[in-house]
Design a protein around this motif. Structure first.
Motif, PDB file in Angstrom:
ATOM      1  N   LEU A  50      -9.198  64.552  -5.749  1.00 62.69           N
ATOM      2  CA  LEU A  50      -8.591  64.313  -4.439  1.00 62.69           C
ATOM      3  C   LEU A  50      -7.068  64.369  -4.551  1.00 62.69           C
ATOM      4  CD1 LEU A  50     -11.036  61.467  -3.480  1.00 62.69           C
ATOM      5  CD2 LEU A  50     -10.824  63.628  -2.264  1.00 62.69           C
ATOM      6  N   PHE A  51      -6.496  63.475  -5.371  1.00 61.22           N
ATOM      7  CA  PHE A  51      -5.039  63.432  -5.535  1.00 61.22           C
ATOM      8  C   PHE A  51      -4.691  63.139  -6.995  1.00 61.22           C
ATOM      9  CE2 PHE A  51      -5.748  62.150  -1.108  1.00 61.22           C
ATOM     10  CZ  PHE A  51      -4.874  62.999  -0.442  1.00 61.22           C
ATOM     11  N   THR A  52      -3.523  63.583  -7.431  1.00 58.51           N
ATOM     12  CA  THR A  52      -3.000  63.223  -8.752  1.00 58.51           C
ATOM     13  C   THR A  52      -1.522  62.866  -8.616  1.00 58.51           C
ATOM     14  OG1 THR A  52      -2.356  65.497  -9.283  1.00 58.51           O
ATOM     15  CG2 THR A  52      -4.550  64.803  -9.975  1.00 58.51           C
ATOM     16  N   GLU A  53      -1.044  62.106  -9.569  1.00 58.54           N
ATOM     17  CA  GLU A  53       0.391  61.825  -9.643  1.00 58.54           C
ATOM     18  C   GLU A  53       0.787  61.736 -11.108  1.00 58.54           C
ATOM     19  OE1 GLU A  53       3.660  58.924  -7.510  1.00 58.54           O
ATOM     20  OE2 GLU A  53       1.643  59.153  -6.684  1.00 58.54           O
ATOM     21  N   LYS A  54       1.848  62.456 -11.485  1.00 55.25           N
ATOM     22  CA  LYS A  54       2.262  62.520 -12.883  1.00 55.25           C
ATOM     23  C   LYS A  54       3.329  61.481 -13.194  1.00 55.25           C
ATOM     24  CE  LYS A  54       1.433  67.507 -13.400  1.00 55.25           C
ATOM     25  NZ  LYS A  54       2.044  68.812 -13.749  1.00 55.25           N
ATOM     26  N   VAL A  55       3.388  61.094 -14.478  1.00 56.85           N
ATOM     27  CA  VAL A  55       4.516  60.309 -14.987  1.00 56.85           C
ATOM     28  C   VAL A  55       4.991  60.963 -16.276  1.00 56.85           C
ATOM     29  CG1 VAL A  55       3.699  58.127 -14.004  1.00 56.85           C
ATOM     30  CG2 VAL A  55       3.090  58.700 -16.346  1.00 56.85           C
ATOM     31  N   THR A  56       6.303  60.977 -16.486  1.00 56.70           N
ATOM     32  CA  THR A  56       6.878  61.514 -17.718  1.00 56.70           C
ATOM     33  C   THR A  56       6.918  60.411 -18.763  1.00 56.70           C
ATOM     34  OG1 THR A  56       8.220  63.065 -16.457  1.00 56.70           O
ATOM     35  CG2 THR A  56       8.907  62.625 -18.715  1.00 56.70           C
ATOM     36  N   ASN A  84     -24.181  57.301  -4.978  1.00 48.66           N
ATOM     37  CA  ASN A  84     -24.569  58.211  -3.899  1.00 48.66           C
ATOM     38  C   ASN A  84     -24.953  57.476  -2.621  1.00 48.66           C
ATOM     39  OD1 ASN A  84     -24.774  60.883  -3.112  1.00 48.66           O
ATOM     40  ND2 ASN A  84     -26.918  61.077  -3.696  1.00 48.66           N
ATOM     41  N   MET A  85     -24.817  56.149  -2.604  1.00 41.47           N
ATOM     42  CA  MET A  85     -25.307  55.359  -1.480  1.00 41.47           C
ATOM     43  C   MET A  85     -24.445  55.490  -0.206  1.00 41.47           C
ATOM     44  SD  MET A  85     -26.296  51.288  -1.425  1.00 41.47           S
ATOM     45  CE  MET A  85     -27.485  51.428  -2.745  1.00 41.47           C
ATOM     46  N   PRO A  86     -23.122  55.310  -0.292  1.00 40.24           N
ATOM     47  CA  PRO A  86     -22.336  55.323   0.960  1.00 40.24           C
ATOM     48  C   PRO A  86     -22.160  56.739   1.524  1.00 40.24           C
ATOM     49  CG  PRO A  86     -20.902  54.913  -0.913  1.00 40.24           C
ATOM     50  CD  PRO A  86     -22.291  54.969  -1.462  1.00 40.24           C
ATOM     51  N   PRO A  87     -22.123  56.899   2.835  1.00 39.00           N
ATOM     52  CA  PRO A  87     -22.018  58.232   3.452  1.00 39.00           C
ATOM     53  C   PRO A  87     -20.714  58.961   3.104  1.00 39.00           C
ATOM     54  CG  PRO A  87     -21.864  56.485   5.112  1.00 39.00           C
ATOM     55  CD  PRO A  87     -22.298  55.840   3.854  1.00 39.00           C
ATOM     56  N   ARG A  88     -19.629  58.227   2.873  1.00 33.77           N
ATOM     57  CA  ARG A  88     -18.352  58.881   2.525  1.00 33.77           C
ATOM     58  C   ARG A  88     -18.202  59.097   1.017  1.00 33.77           C
ATOM     59  NH1 ARG A  88     -14.033  58.875   6.348  1.00 33.77           N
ATOM     60  NH2 ARG A  88     -14.905  58.588   8.422  1.00 33.77           N
ATOM     61  N   GLY A  89     -19.183  58.650   0.242  1.00 39.07           N
ATOM     62  CA  GLY A  89     -19.144  58.849  -1.205  1.00 39.07           C
ATOM     63  C   GLY A  89     -18.496  57.698  -1.956  1.00 39.07           C
ATOM     64  N   THR A  90     -18.244  57.931  -3.241  1.00 30.76           N
ATOM     65  CA  THR A  90     -17.626  56.932  -4.122  1.00 30.76           C
ATOM     66  C   THR A  90     -16.434  57.567  -4.828  1.00 30.76           C
ATOM     67  OG1 THR A  90     -19.730  55.779  -4.489  1.00 30.76           O
ATOM     68  CG2 THR A  90     -17.989  55.410  -6.104  1.00 30.76           C
ATOM     69  N   ILE A  91     -15.280  56.909  -4.702  1.00 26.44           N
ATOM     70  CA  ILE A  91     -14.026  57.379  -5.296  1.00 26.44           C
ATOM     71  C   ILE A  91     -13.757  56.613  -6.582  1.00 26.44           C
ATOM     72  CG2 ILE A  91     -11.514  57.384  -5.008  1.00 26.44           C
ATOM     73  CD1 ILE A  91     -12.016  57.604  -2.008  1.00 26.44           C
ATOM     74  N   ASN A  92     -13.262  57.313  -7.589  1.00 25.79           N
ATOM     75  CA  ASN A  92     -12.843  56.675  -8.834  1.00 25.79           C
ATOM     76  C   ASN A  92     -11.355  56.944  -9.069  1.00 25.79           C
ATOM     77  OD1 ASN A  92     -13.471  57.101 -12.381  1.00 25.79           O
ATOM     78  ND2 ASN A  92     -13.186  55.208 -11.264  1.00 25.79           N
ATOM     79  N   THR A  95      -5.296  57.805  -1.168  1.00 26.39           N
ATOM     80  CA  THR A  95      -6.589  58.479  -1.200  1.00 26.39           C
ATOM     81  C   THR A  95      -7.534  57.924  -0.145  1.00 26.39           C
ATOM     82  OG1 THR A  95      -6.335  58.893  -3.572  1.00 26.39           O
ATOM     83  CG2 THR A  95      -8.557  59.075  -2.659  1.00 26.39           C
ATOM     84  N   VAL A  96      -7.635  56.601  -0.067  1.00 31.59           N
ATOM     85  CA  VAL A  96      -8.539  55.971   0.908  1.00 31.59           C
ATOM     86  C   VAL A  96      -8.108  56.317   2.327  1.00 31.59           C
ATOM     87  CG1 VAL A  96      -9.292  53.751   1.853  1.00 31.59           C
ATOM     88  CG2 VAL A  96      -9.308  54.124  -0.625  1.00 31.59           C
ATOM     89  N   LYS A  97      -6.810  56.268   2.585  1.00 29.82           N
ATOM     90  CA  LYS A  97      -6.309  56.632   3.925  1.00 29.82           C
ATOM     91  C   LYS A  97      -6.606  58.107   4.225  1.00 29.82           C
ATOM     92  CE  LYS A  97      -4.338  52.646   4.999  1.00 29.82           C
ATOM     93  NZ  LYS A  97      -4.868  51.800   6.101  1.00 29.82           N
ATOM     94  N   GLY A  98      -6.480  58.948   3.184  1.00 29.37           N
ATOM     95  CA  GLY A  98      -6.772  60.372   3.363  1.00 29.37           C
ATOM     96  C   GLY A  98      -8.237  60.631   3.669  1.00 29.37           C
ATOM     97  N   VAL A  99      -9.133  59.924   2.957  1.00 26.35           N
ATOM     98  CA  VAL A  99     -10.573  60.074   3.208  1.00 26.35           C
ATOM     99  C   VAL A  99     -10.917  59.578   4.613  1.00 26.35           C
ATOM    100  CG1 VAL A  99     -12.862  59.248   2.524  1.00 26.35           C
ATOM    101  CG2 VAL A  99     -11.233  60.001   0.781  1.00 26.35           C
ATOM    102  N   GLU A 100     -10.295  58.474   5.005  1.00 28.83           N
ATOM    103  CA  GLU A 100     -10.573  57.898   6.328  1.00 28.83           C
ATOM    104  C   GLU A 100     -10.156  58.855   7.449  1.00 28.83           C
ATOM    105  OE1 GLU A 100     -10.445  53.504   8.305  1.00 28.83           O
ATOM    106  OE2 GLU A 100      -8.817  54.036   6.960  1.00 28.83           O
ATOM    107  N   SER A 101      -9.018  59.520   7.270  1.00 31.63           N
ATOM    108  CA  SER A 101      -8.506  60.411   8.310  1.00 31.63           C
ATOM    109  C   SER A 101      -9.001  61.853   8.159  1.00 31.63           C
ATOM    110  CB  SER A 101      -6.970  60.407   8.277  1.00 31.63           C
ATOM    111  OG  SER A 101      -6.501  60.974   7.058  1.00 31.63           O
ATOM    112  N   GLY A 102      -9.620  62.142   7.019  1.00 32.20           N
ATOM    113  CA  GLY A 102     -10.061  63.508   6.743  1.00 32.20           C
ATOM    114  C   GLY A 102      -8.965  64.418   6.230  1.00 32.20           C
ATOM    115  N   ARG A 103      -7.796  63.840   5.899  1.00 28.26           N
ATOM    116  CA  ARG A 103      -6.665  64.642   5.419  1.00 28.26           C
ATOM    117  C   ARG A 103      -6.602  64.627   3.889  1.00 28.26           C
ATOM    118  NH1 ARG A 103      -2.552  61.862   9.649  1.00 28.26           N
ATOM    119  NH2 ARG A 103      -3.314  62.860  11.543  1.00 28.26           N
TER     120      ARG A 103
END
Length: 305
Positions: A147-153, A96-104, A178-186
């Motif tokens: 945030l995002f997912t990607e499938k594999v068969t 919970n420390m960084p203002p933009r949160g923590t992504i896993n 994901t990181v680029k999306g968080v940075e841009s807000g997209r």
């Protein structure tokens, strides 16, 4: 953004490398402390630490994640975002420390296969697809907003090692997105989906040695899936001549076995197969206790059954 990366094994290195090559500002990595390994018990560095040192990135290796000195050092880095790949559970004071949160980054299609061993369990259970998911951390493990997912068969033949490598590469690309999306807000953050009625929620707990013993009373296909889901590590095993026989690769056939489950037949040259209730499991790559890993022909040349 100032980013702190948290991870330990080779799986995490691919993501760290992809972030750096994408121009992300990694101000430090947090990884496991050095541990004694091998016969000489020499201190072994994590794959993430080795990569960070080679690339001149600051390394933090706390024994305890709530250690006050570590928390002060983390705070002083003024990270906007933290990224976690194949690390340990974080206390709230850390995630919970960084203002933009923590992504896993998690190696499954959440909410299915939450837990420590998703790559293994998805194959053990004979699934037809898998994938990678990025999400924001929250209190309960692997339950945060996606945030995002990607499938594999899945082919139905790959081992856990082979799927690991596919998802490692796929996950690295998804994490950069994901990181680029968080940075841009997209990005479209959304809660993990509620499963449809009748759909079972499957978890992926840590695998222990007792989970690796083969039960020959299971169907042949289930045993086959267990073998590939545990290969190459920690490896499914059975007992042969009162010794542990690890099985890394196998095939199976559905037929009337003519033997009790667990019974085996071999020509002592090129094939060794064990009976299941509905057929046989044919071993193709094995390792007897105290011996090297080898194909079945080499194994049969050196053992009397």
């Amino acid at each position: 953004m100032r980013i702190i990366f948290m991870g330990t094994p080779q799986f995490a290195v691919a993501s760290l490398d992809a972030l750096i090559k994408a121009g992300c500002n990694i101000v430090a990595v947090v990884t496991a402390p050095d541990k004694p390994a091998g016969r000489g018990k020499k201190l072994s560095e994590s794959a993430v630490k080795q990569y960070a040192v080679e690339n001149g990135i600051k390394v933090l290796q706390p024994e305890k994640l709530k250690d006050p000195d570590f928390l002060e050092e983390l705070k002083a880095l003024k990270a906007d975002l933290q990224v976690v790949v194949a690390f340990r559970m974080l206390p709230e004071v850390v995630w919970n420390m960084p203002p933009r949160g923590t992504i896993n980054l998690h190696a499954s299609l959440l909410p299915q296969y939450r837990g420590a061993a998703p790559i293994n369990w998805v194959l053990i259970n004979g699934e037809k697809e898998s994938g990678v998911t990025t999400f924001f951390l929250k209190h309960e493990i692997d339950t945060g907003d996606i945030l995002f997912t990607e499938k594999v068969t899945l082919s139905g033949h790959e081992t856990a090692g082979e799927l690991h490598d596919r998802l490692m590469a796929k996950g690295a690309g998804l994490l950069v997105k994901t990181v680029k999306g968080v940075e841009s807000g997209r990005y479209n953050e959304h809660p993990q989906s509620v499963l449809a009625e009748g759909v079972e929620l499957k978890n992926a707990p840590k695998i222990f040695k007792e989970d690796c013993l083969i039960d020959w009373n299971q169907p042949a296909e289930s045993i086959y899936n267990k073998i590939r889901g545990l290969s190459p590590h920690p490896a499914a095993y059975t007992l042969l001549n009162d010794k542990v026989l690890k099985i890394y690769r196998a095939e199976y056939e559905i037929t009337e076995p003519g033997l009790q489950p667990g019974g085996f037949v071999s020509d002592n040259k090129s094939h060794l197969k064990f009976a299941a209730p509905d057929g046989y499991v044919l071993l193709t790559e094995v390792q007897m206790e105290g011996k090297k890993q080898m194909d079945i022909e080499a194994f049969l040349r050196g053992v009397k059954l």
